[in-house]
Design an enzyme around this catalytic site. Structure first.
Site, PDB file in Angstrom:
ATOM      1  N   ASP A   1      -0.270  -0.834  -5.041  1.00 44.71           N
ATOM      2  CA  ASP A   1       0.925  -1.624  -4.718  1.00 44.71           C
ATOM      3  C   ASP A   1       1.973  -0.824  -3.958  1.00 44.71           C
ATOM      4  O   ASP A   1       3.178  -1.043  -4.121  1.00 44.71           O
ATOM      5  CB  ASP A   1       1.547  -2.233  -5.991  1.00 44.71           C
ATOM      6  CG  ASP A   1       0.555  -3.086  -6.741  1.00 44.71           C
ATOM      7  OD1 ASP A   1      -0.240  -3.775  -6.089  1.00 44.71           O
ATOM      8  OD2 ASP A   1       0.565  -3.055  -7.990  1.00 44.71           O
TER       9      ASP A   1
ATOM     10  N   HIS B   1      -2.610  -7.791  -1.853  1.00 45.30           N
ATOM     11  CA  HIS B   1      -1.904  -7.205  -0.716  1.00 45.30           C
ATOM     12  C   HIS B   1      -0.988  -8.272  -0.124  1.00 45.30           C
ATOM     13  O   HIS B   1      -1.469  -9.289   0.369  1.00 45.30           O
ATOM     14  CB  HIS B   1      -2.895  -6.705   0.335  1.00 45.30           C
ATOM     15  CG  HIS B   1      -3.745  -5.553  -0.146  1.00 45.30           C
ATOM     16  ND1 HIS B   1      -4.689  -4.936   0.626  1.00 45.30           N
ATOM     17  CD2 HIS B   1      -3.771  -4.907  -1.338  1.00 45.30           C
ATOM     18  CE1 HIS B   1      -5.260  -3.960  -0.068  1.00 45.30           C
ATOM     19  NE2 HIS B   1      -4.725  -3.934  -1.265  1.00 45.30           N
TER      20      HIS B   1
END
Ligand code: GDP
Ligand code: MG
Length: 423
Positions: A12, A40
């Site tokens: 992340d 994503h």
């Protein structure tokens, strides 16, 4: 140019965001490991997208996107993801998406096994995304997997599946007391979600070999980060695949190819999803404010992410194992207005100070040593040059660059495609 875009931390970091930016100069974008446990997020002129399986390049017209050999594919999830992108006006067809015939299929029973095992473990759970990733990789390595290429002949597919289910049902029944999986249910699932994908399946090795010899530029988009790599991450609180740049060409389909560079994506503070040691973790109101400011909730799962200050020992290690050529520092704008910036500059382990990242019990015993850096209140999302940034921000960037011994080439100051500074 063969470039890997990889995570330096726990995942992340903004890999999708950076791939979306960098893809302007690339022709082919490959995912090379993991499956739909990725999340994503990309924000560009076409809207906001959360990609779990598809490479972030699908949002860039003119690119070809590859789901590589090292991936595990939940076909139902993939079909839904393609459908929702198409509903948002993004083209996904056999001309811009290639799926490796060697990629492993993630079946509903893998998801089921993931959930059953996490529930069995109760307080000792791994913090899995419950999407079947660990069970499907385990099956791959004990050679009880089925691959995308197997879909091309459903007669032999069925025979292979039968042998696997004979074994899998022993586990589901014996270990978990579950009812057995019916082969007809799985074949119906395959007919619904696998058959429509046939035209996408190819030898991505052959395709990529042609792309390389034709001088095309290729991005290898990693999922998760260095600290979640199955071998070099915080085992067993890792994922079940290789998140490192050194696996990129192998996982995509061209193991013989050498990368030209690896872009490490590193966040201006830390976040971590799941269980396991997270030395720099911040708790209480301070942690809460950082989580809110950074919207640190999992893109794949919606779970609140654990947050902390920038972690120098962990990130230095990440830079090393990723072999990063240079870095992109992301989410710097999140620190606006949060006061002085805490940085975990070193660990203390059994009374000794170190900046080396330890493993095993030493990591569990590690305590953070924090230093604070001067914070800033200016909104920086519109900054496009280093000179536009407050002096304290520039000092923070210089400190990180020196501590990590790696050039920070890009600085992301917002979620939108254009919110960045190139140095
Ligand atoms: P990935 O898994 O590495 O691709 O990262 P995620 O997409 O899961 O998480 C990164 C989040 O931060 C996403 O919601 C991005 O839109 C967002 N993001 C990326 N870069 C920036 C940035 O520089 N500033 C802000 N505010 N958000 C960013
Ligand atoms: Mg993510």
């Amino acid at each position: 140019m063969l470039t890997a875009v990889v995570g330096i931390n726990w995942g992340d970091e903004g890999k999708g965001r950076m791939v979306d930016l960098l893809s302007e100069h690339y022709d082919v974008i490959c995912r090379y490991q993991g499956g739909n446990n990725a999340g994503h997020t990309v924000v560009n002129d076409r809207g906001k997208f959360i990609l779990n399986i598809l490479p972030s390049g699908v949002l860039r017209d003119g690119t070809v996107n590859v789901l590589g050999t090292g991936m595990v594919l939940d076909l139902e999830h993939l079909m839904h993801e393609m459908g929702s992108l198409q509903a948002q006006g993004v083209e996904v067809s056999a001309s811009n998406l290639k799926i490796s015939n060697r990629a492993t299929i993630c079946f509903p029973y893998h998801k089921m096994q993931d959930v059953l095992e996490e529930d069995r473990l109760k307080d000792n759970k791994y913090g899995s995304t419950r999407r079947g990733i660990a069970p499907v990789y385990a099956d791959k390595y004990i050679k009880k997997g089925l691959r995308m290429g197997d879909l091309l002949n459903l007669t032999t597919f069925r025979e292979k599946l039968k042998h696997i289910l004979d074994w899998k049902n022993l586990i589901l029944r014996g270990v978990y007391g579950e009812t057995e999986i019916d082969i007809e249910d799985i074949m119906a699932w395959i007919t619904e979600f696998g058959a429509p994908l046939k035209s996408f399946i190819c030898d991505t090795g052959e395709y990529l070999e042609q792309a390389v010899s034709g001088g095309k530029n290729i991005i290898f988009e990693a999922q998760l980060g260095a600290l979640r790599d199955i071998d070099y991450g915080i085992y067993p609180f890792t994922t079940s695949s290789q998140t490192l740049s050194s696996y990129a060409t192998t996982g995509a389909g061209i193991p013989w190819a050498k990368l030209d560079n690896a872009v490490g994506i590193v966040k201006a503070y830390s976040s971590c999803v799941g269980e396991g040691p997270f030395v720099c973790e911040m708790f209480g109101i301070e942690g809460e404010r950082l989580r809110e400011a950074g919207s640190e909730y999992g893109a794949a799962t919606g779970r609140p992410r654990r947050v902390g200050g920038f972690d120098v020992p962990a990130s230095k290690y990440g830079v090393k194992v990723q072999g990063a050529s240079y870095l992109a520092l992301t989410k710097l704008d999140v620190l606006t207005g949060l006061g002085d910036i805490p940085v975990c500059v070193a660990y203390e382990i059994n009374g000794k100070r170190t900046t080396e990242f330890p493993i095993g019990d030493d990591l569990t015993a590690a305590k953070p040593i924090f230093e604070t850096f001067e914070g800033f209140n200016k909104e920086i999302s519109n900054c496009r040059k280093m000179e536009d940034l407050p002096k304290s921000v520039r000092k923070y960037i210089d400190y990180l660059e020196n501590a990590l011994e790696c050039e920070i080439k890009y600085i992301s100051v917002g979620e939108r495609r254009g919110d960045y500074i190139e140095r």
